[in-house]
Design a protein around this motif. Structure first.
Motif, PDB file in Angstrom:
ATOM      1  N   ARG A  46       0.831  -1.206   0.000  1.00 14.12           N
ATOM      2  CA  ARG A  46       0.000   0.000   0.000  1.00 14.12           C
ATOM      3  C   ARG A  46       0.864   1.253   0.000  1.00 14.12           C
ATOM      4  O   ARG A  46       1.817   1.382   0.772  1.00 14.12           O
ATOM      5  CB  ARG A  46      -0.900  -0.010   1.239  1.00 14.12           C
ATOM      6  CG  ARG A  46      -1.854   1.171   1.335  1.00 14.12           C
ATOM      7  CD  ARG A  46      -2.660   1.135   2.624  1.00 14.12           C
ATOM      8  NE  ARG A  46      -1.844   1.393   3.815  1.00 14.12           N
ATOM      9  CZ  ARG A  46      -1.518   2.605   4.250  1.00 14.12           C
ATOM     10  NH1 ARG A  46      -1.921   3.672   3.615  1.00 14.12           N
ATOM     11  NH2 ARG A  46      -0.786   2.752   5.344  1.00 14.12           N
ATOM     12  N   LEU A  47       0.496   2.210  -0.855  1.00 14.33           N
ATOM     13  CA  LEU A  47       1.164   3.508  -0.883  1.00 14.33           C
ATOM     14  C   LEU A  47       0.760   4.264   0.386  1.00 14.33           C
ATOM     15  O   LEU A  47      -0.405   4.589   0.576  1.00 14.33           O
ATOM     16  CB  LEU A  47       0.746   4.299  -2.126  1.00 14.33           C
ATOM     17  CG  LEU A  47       1.234   5.739  -2.235  1.00 14.33           C
ATOM     18  CD1 LEU A  47       2.751   5.797  -2.307  1.00 14.33           C
ATOM     19  CD2 LEU A  47       0.617   6.407  -3.447  1.00 14.33           C
ATOM     20  N   ALA A  48       1.735   4.517   1.250  1.00 12.80           N
ATOM     21  CA  ALA A  48       1.450   5.185   2.524  1.00 12.80           C
ATOM     22  C   ALA A  48       1.806   6.667   2.487  1.00 12.80           C
ATOM     23  O   ALA A  48       1.264   7.454   3.257  1.00 12.80           O
ATOM     24  CB  ALA A  48       2.212   4.498   3.653  1.00 12.80           C
ATOM     25  N   GLY A  49       2.733   7.037   1.600  1.00  8.56           N
ATOM     26  CA  GLY A  49       3.148   8.431   1.542  1.00  8.56           C
ATOM     27  C   GLY A  49       4.348   8.618   0.650  1.00  8.56           C
ATOM     28  O   GLY A  49       4.742   7.730  -0.101  1.00  8.56           O
ATOM     29  N   ILE A  50       4.930   9.798   0.764  1.00 12.22           N
ATOM     30  CA  ILE A  50       6.151  10.137   0.029  1.00 12.22           C
ATOM     31  C   ILE A  50       7.007  10.976   0.970  1.00 12.22           C
ATOM     32  O   ILE A  50       6.484  11.760   1.767  1.00 12.22           O
ATOM     33  CB  ILE A  50       5.831  10.876  -1.289  1.00 12.22           C
ATOM     34  CG1 ILE A  50       7.077  11.036  -2.154  1.00 12.22           C
ATOM     35  CG2 ILE A  50       5.150  12.204  -1.030  1.00 12.22           C
ATOM     36  CD1 ILE A  50       6.777  11.451  -3.591  1.00 12.22           C
ATOM     37  N   ARG A 111      -1.531  -0.001  -7.709  1.00 17.51           N
ATOM     38  CA  ARG A 111      -0.142  -0.444  -7.709  1.00 17.51           C
ATOM     39  C   ARG A 111       0.740   0.706  -8.192  1.00 17.51           C
ATOM     40  O   ARG A 111       0.446   1.315  -9.224  1.00 17.51           O
ATOM     41  CB  ARG A 111       0.006  -1.648  -8.636  1.00 17.51           C
ATOM     42  CG  ARG A 111       1.385  -2.263  -8.642  1.00 17.51           C
ATOM     43  CD  ARG A 111       1.417  -3.440  -9.631  1.00 17.51           C
ATOM     44  NE  ARG A 111       2.684  -3.629 -10.260  1.00 17.51           N
ATOM     45  CZ  ARG A 111       3.290  -2.845 -11.134  1.00 17.51           C
ATOM     46  NH1 ARG A 111       2.733  -1.727 -11.497  1.00 17.51           N
ATOM     47  NH2 ARG A 111       4.452  -3.134 -11.666  1.00 17.51           N
ATOM     48  N   VAL A 112       1.799   1.000  -7.461  1.00 19.27           N
ATOM     49  CA  VAL A 112       2.739   2.051  -7.866  1.00 19.27           C
ATOM     50  C   VAL A 112       3.629   1.477  -8.967  1.00 19.27           C
ATOM     51  O   VAL A 112       4.345   0.506  -8.751  1.00 19.27           O
ATOM     52  CB  VAL A 112       3.591   2.546  -6.679  1.00 19.27           C
ATOM     53  CG1 VAL A 112       4.574   3.617  -7.144  1.00 19.27           C
ATOM     54  CG2 VAL A 112       2.713   3.087  -5.565  1.00 19.27           C
ATOM     55  N   GLY A 113       3.553   2.103 -10.140  1.00 19.44           N
ATOM     56  CA  GLY A 113       4.290   1.586 -11.286  1.00 19.44           C
ATOM     57  C   GLY A 113       5.426   2.468 -11.748  1.00 19.44           C
ATOM     58  O   GLY A 113       6.026   2.221 -12.784  1.00 19.44           O
ATOM     59  N   GLY A 114       5.739   3.500 -10.981  1.00 16.67           N
ATOM     60  CA  GLY A 114       6.827   4.398 -11.332  1.00 16.67           C
ATOM     61  C   GLY A 114       6.657   5.734 -10.646  1.00 16.67           C
ATOM     62  O   GLY A 114       5.674   5.961  -9.943  1.00 16.67           O
ATOM     63  N   VAL A 115       7.622   6.600 -10.846  1.00 16.95           N
ATOM     64  CA  VAL A 115       7.589   7.954 -10.285  1.00 16.95           C
ATOM     65  C   VAL A 115       8.135   8.908 -11.341  1.00 16.95           C
ATOM     66  O   VAL A 115       9.161   8.629 -11.960  1.00 16.95           O
ATOM     67  CB  VAL A 115       8.452   8.068  -9.005  1.00 16.95           C
ATOM     68  CG1 VAL A 115       8.447   9.492  -8.472  1.00 16.95           C
ATOM     69  CG2 VAL A 115       7.996   7.095  -7.943  1.00 16.95           C
ATOM     70  N   LEU A 116       7.428  10.016 -11.535  1.00 18.37           N
ATOM     71  CA  LEU A 116       7.914  11.062 -12.424  1.00 18.37           C
ATOM     72  C   LEU A 116       8.317  12.273 -11.595  1.00 18.37           C
ATOM     73  O   LEU A 116       7.608  12.647 -10.661  1.00 18.37           O
ATOM     74  CB  LEU A 116       6.826  11.484 -13.413  1.00 18.37           C
ATOM     75  CG  LEU A 116       6.415  10.461 -14.456  1.00 18.37           C
ATOM     76  CD1 LEU A 116       5.314  11.031 -15.340  1.00 18.37           C
ATOM     77  CD2 LEU A 116       7.601  10.018 -15.292  1.00 18.37           C
ATOM     78  N   SER A 117       9.423  12.866 -11.954  1.00 17.66           N
ATOM     79  CA  SER A 117       9.855  14.094 -11.291  1.00 17.66           C
ATOM     80  C   SER A 117       9.553  15.266 -12.208  1.00 17.66           C
ATOM     81  O   SER A 117       9.305  15.098 -13.410  1.00 17.66           O
ATOM     82  CB  SER A 117      11.356  14.043 -10.990  1.00 17.66           C
ATOM     83  OG  SER A 117      12.091  14.160 -12.197  1.00 17.66           O
ATOM     84  N   ILE A 118       9.600  16.451 -11.655  1.00 16.10           N
ATOM     85  CA  ILE A 118       9.397  17.651 -12.452  1.00 16.10           C
ATOM     86  C   ILE A 118      10.449  17.712 -13.565  1.00 16.10           C
ATOM     87  O   ILE A 118      10.164  18.149 -14.682  1.00 16.10           O
ATOM     88  CB  ILE A 118       9.396  18.933 -11.570  1.00 16.10           C
ATOM     89  CG1 ILE A 118       8.965  20.157 -12.373  1.00 16.10           C
ATOM     90  CG2 ILE A 118      10.726  19.157 -10.920  1.00 16.10           C
ATOM     91  CD1 ILE A 118       7.504  20.223 -12.675  1.00 16.10           C
ATOM     92  N   GLY A 119      11.643  17.219 -13.287  1.00 14.56           N
ATOM     93  CA  GLY A 119      12.697  17.177 -14.301  1.00 14.56           C
ATOM     94  C   GLY A 119      12.330  16.289 -15.478  1.00 14.56           C
ATOM     95  O   GLY A 119      12.596  16.627 -16.636  1.00 14.56           O
TER      96      GLY A 119
END
Length: 142
Positions: A46-50, A111-119
């Motif tokens: 489970r996604l709990a935070g960042i 399901r968390v499948g990746g992360v995008l940054s502002i960059g």
């Protein structure tokens, strides 16, 4: 405009994550090791935070807390702004601007499948603009 799934196909879908119970120092070490500014906090599946470098600076350093004694759960952001693989880059840029975030977890079917940054987003916008300019130049020249 390109979609999130296209950016992840180019970038990859590696997700660096930590447990909410881990000490903050572990997150800082992991961010440094992987050259990232934020980590996804996962409680099992489970996604709990960042947790970000900004969280560390404002909630640990400025408050004189111990990095090794403070659990991530105490400093992480729990209201995570997420996007889906079908969202556009433009939508993601608007979210980053309006919500004042620099990292967007990509969630598909819980399901968390990746992360995008502002960059990542800025790079995609510049690439698309470069393509459009080149097409216009070819059109004008020929």
């Amino acid at each position: 405009m390109r979609q999130v799934k296209h950016l992840l196909a180019d970038k990859g879908s590696v997700v660096h994550s930590v447990s909410p119970a881990a000490p903050v120092i572990d997150a800082i070490r992991m961010m440094a090791e992987h050259h990232v500014g934020a980590l996804i906090v996962m409680d099992g599946q489970r996604l709990a935070g960042i947790v970000s470098e900004r969280d560390y600076a404002r909630k640990v350093v400025l408050k004189g807390r111990s990095s090794s004694a403070t659990p991530i759960a105490e400093i992480m952001t729990t209201e995570v702004v997420t996007v889906s693989p079908e969202d556009s880059v433009d939508h993601c840029m608007r979210l980053c601007t309006e919500r004042r975030v620099r990292h967007l977890p990509v969630v598909d079917a819980d399901r968390v499948g990746g992360v995008l940054s502002i960059g990542d987003l800025v790079k995609a916008v510049i690439s698309e603009q470069t393509e459009q300019i080149e097409q216009l130049q070819r059109y004008i020249a020929g």
